[in-house]
Design an enzyme around this catalytic site. Structure first.
Site, PDB file in Angstrom:
ATOM      1  N   GLN A  36      46.953  11.418 -13.473  1.00  0.00           N
ATOM      2  CA  GLN A  36      46.317  12.625 -12.342  1.00  0.00           C
ATOM      3  C   GLN A  36      47.775  13.450 -11.966  1.00  0.00           C
ATOM      4  O   GLN A  36      48.648  12.831 -12.266  1.00  0.00           O
ATOM      5  CB  GLN A  36      45.919  11.854 -10.953  1.00  0.00           C
ATOM      6  CG  GLN A  36      46.671  10.995 -10.346  1.00  0.00           C
ATOM      7  CD  GLN A  36      46.055   9.870  -9.746  1.00  0.00           C
ATOM      8  OE1 GLN A  36      44.966   9.792  -9.441  1.00  0.00           O
ATOM      9  NE2 GLN A  36      46.731   8.728  -9.730  1.00  0.00           N
ATOM     10  N   ASP A  91      49.587   5.155  -1.615  1.00  0.00           N
ATOM     11  CA  ASP A  91      50.259   5.710  -0.704  1.00  0.00           C
ATOM     12  C   ASP A  91      50.934   4.619   0.298  1.00  0.00           C
ATOM     13  O   ASP A  91      51.778   5.001   0.923  1.00  0.00           O
ATOM     14  CB  ASP A  91      49.405   6.789   0.061  1.00  0.00           C
ATOM     15  CG  ASP A  91      48.330   6.172   0.737  1.00  0.00           C
ATOM     16  OD1 ASP A  91      48.285   5.563   1.908  1.00  0.00           O
ATOM     17  OD2 ASP A  91      46.949   6.464   0.101  1.00  0.00           O
ATOM     18  N   GLU A 111      47.478  -0.829  -7.714  1.00  0.00           N
ATOM     19  CA  GLU A 111      47.540   0.430  -7.941  1.00  0.00           C
ATOM     20  C   GLU A 111      47.320   0.662  -9.505  1.00  0.00           C
ATOM     21  O   GLU A 111      48.577   0.194  -9.984  1.00  0.00           O
ATOM     22  CB  GLU A 111      48.613   1.024  -6.968  1.00  0.00           C
ATOM     23  CG  GLU A 111      48.827   2.657  -7.416  1.00  0.00           C
ATOM     24  CD  GLU A 111      47.652   3.577  -7.158  1.00  0.00           C
ATOM     25  OE1 GLU A 111      47.337   4.051  -8.152  1.00  0.00           O
ATOM     26  OE2 GLU A 111      47.134   3.548  -6.046  1.00  0.00           O
ATOM     27  N   GLY A 143      42.529  -1.972 -11.149  1.00  0.00           N
ATOM     28  CA  GLY A 143      41.809  -2.697 -10.355  1.00  0.00           C
ATOM     29  C   GLY A 143      40.615  -3.551 -10.782  1.00  0.00           C
ATOM     30  O   GLY A 143      40.485  -4.677 -10.331  1.00  0.00           O
ATOM     31  N   ASP A 160      40.350   0.923  -1.399  1.00  0.00           N
ATOM     32  CA  ASP A 160      40.840   2.101  -1.033  1.00  0.00           C
ATOM     33  C   ASP A 160      41.111   3.284  -2.224  1.00  0.00           C
ATOM     34  O   ASP A 160      42.013   3.404  -2.680  1.00  0.00           O
ATOM     35  CB  ASP A 160      42.217   1.841  -0.554  1.00  0.00           C
ATOM     36  CG  ASP A 160      42.886   3.250   0.404  1.00  0.00           C
ATOM     37  OD1 ASP A 160      42.228   4.194   0.197  1.00  0.00           O
ATOM     38  OD2 ASP A 160      44.154   3.109   0.716  1.00  0.00           O
ATOM     39  N   SER A 161      39.947   3.595  -2.726  1.00  0.00           N
ATOM     40  CA  SER A 161      39.962   4.293  -4.157  1.00  0.00           C
ATOM     41  C   SER A 161      39.858   5.722  -3.670  1.00  0.00           C
ATOM     42  O   SER A 161      39.716   6.370  -2.558  1.00  0.00           O
ATOM     43  CB  SER A 161      38.672   3.884  -4.710  1.00  0.00           C
ATOM     44  OG  SER A 161      37.475   4.301  -4.077  1.00  0.00           O
TER      45      SER A 161
END
Length: 282
Positions: A36, A91, A111, A143, A160-161
């Site tokens: 990304q 993050d 991650e 994950g 936490d996607s």
């Protein structure tokens, strides 16, 4: 007003014809990783803003709301959460909140994109402040594959996607993935997952909730006002491996002295759903 894309970060939802923009007052970091495009910039109103493929992940001014609601709702309901798995969350905000609980002995942060970890550690010190905590183990892996390695090991799993509309994150919204999470949890384990919003991504919210419900049986949708994510109303799904109670039993929990948004009234209110959401998930 004409928006110059050179000076603004634009997040546009093509299906809905809706979008948001942030003025870039100072560019801090930009890199195309294997997965990304990663950007961090300064905005006068919201501080540092972190985006992936031009979609907002965190804003320095209000990221604590999302992270506190994902983490503390399940954590306060578990009698003794010692081992926690975070899938996504590169993050660092989710691990920061988990480590506010002194009972936690081990946190595994899985991650997929190492470049996110590197950028957060260097440029987002408020969210990544616990990356050097000895209780935290950072794993760079998919994950959906990583969680399959465990059986009745974790007390809490937090998903936490990023948005599931494209890329790797779609794997984290499948029934097979949730089944892997169920198996990886101990008997009294709890899962909490971000499950999108009830407006722009309502199909994903409905699908995620129903898939989790199919696997866990004891699943509850809850919501919070998350201003950094348009349109502001955001959903999470909480699920117990064995029947559990969504009412906190501890009235003087240590975490209540460490939060900026979460408290017991917010916890209880988050499960009171507007009727249109109840209708969507019937």
């Amino acid at each position: 007003m004409l928006i110059d894309s050179k000076n603004f970060s634009i997040e546009y939802h093509s299906r809905s014809g809706y979008g948001t923009f942030h003025r870039i007052d100072k560019r801090i970091y930009s890199k195309q990783s294997e997965y990304q495009k990663i950007d961090i910039f300064e905005n006068t109103a919201f501080g540092k803003v972190f985006t992936l493929d031009d979609v907002i992940m965190t804003r320095e001014s209000d990221e604590f709301i999302y992270h506190e609601m994902l983490v503390h709702v399940p954590m306060i309901l578990h009698p003794n959460p010692e081992k926690v798995l975070i899938i996504g969350g590169g993050d660092g905000g989710t691990s920061r909140e988990v480590l506010k609980h002194s009972c936690v002995k081990q946190v595994t942060l899985c991650e997929i994109d190492e470049e996110v970890i590197k950028a957060a550690k260097k440029y987002l010190p408020i969210t990544s402040c616990e990356f050097d905590n000895p209780k935290l183990d950072i794993v760079i892996e998919d994950g959906a594959k990583f969680v399959k390695k465990f059986h009745e090991y974790f007390d809490i799993i937090l998903i936490d996607s990023t948005d599931p509309t494209e890329g790797q994150a779609s794997q984290l919204f499948t029934e097979d993935f949730y089944l892997s999470c169920l198996k990886a949890l101990k008997k009294d384990g709890i899962l909490s997952a971000e499950t999108e919003d009830p407006f722009i991504h309502k199909e994903w919210m409905i699908n995620a909730y129903k898939r989790i419900q199919n696997v866990f049986s004891n699943a509850y949708l809850y919501t919070a006002y998350i201003p950094q994510y348009a349109p502001g109303c955001w959903s999470f799904t909480l699920a117990f491996k064995t029947p559990g109670n969504i009412e906190p039993k501890i009235q003087n929990h240590e975490i209540l002295t460490k939060t900026r948004y979460y408290n017991l009234n917010i916890h209880k209110a988050s499960f009171a759903l507007p009727q249109f959401i109840n209708t969507l998930i019937e």
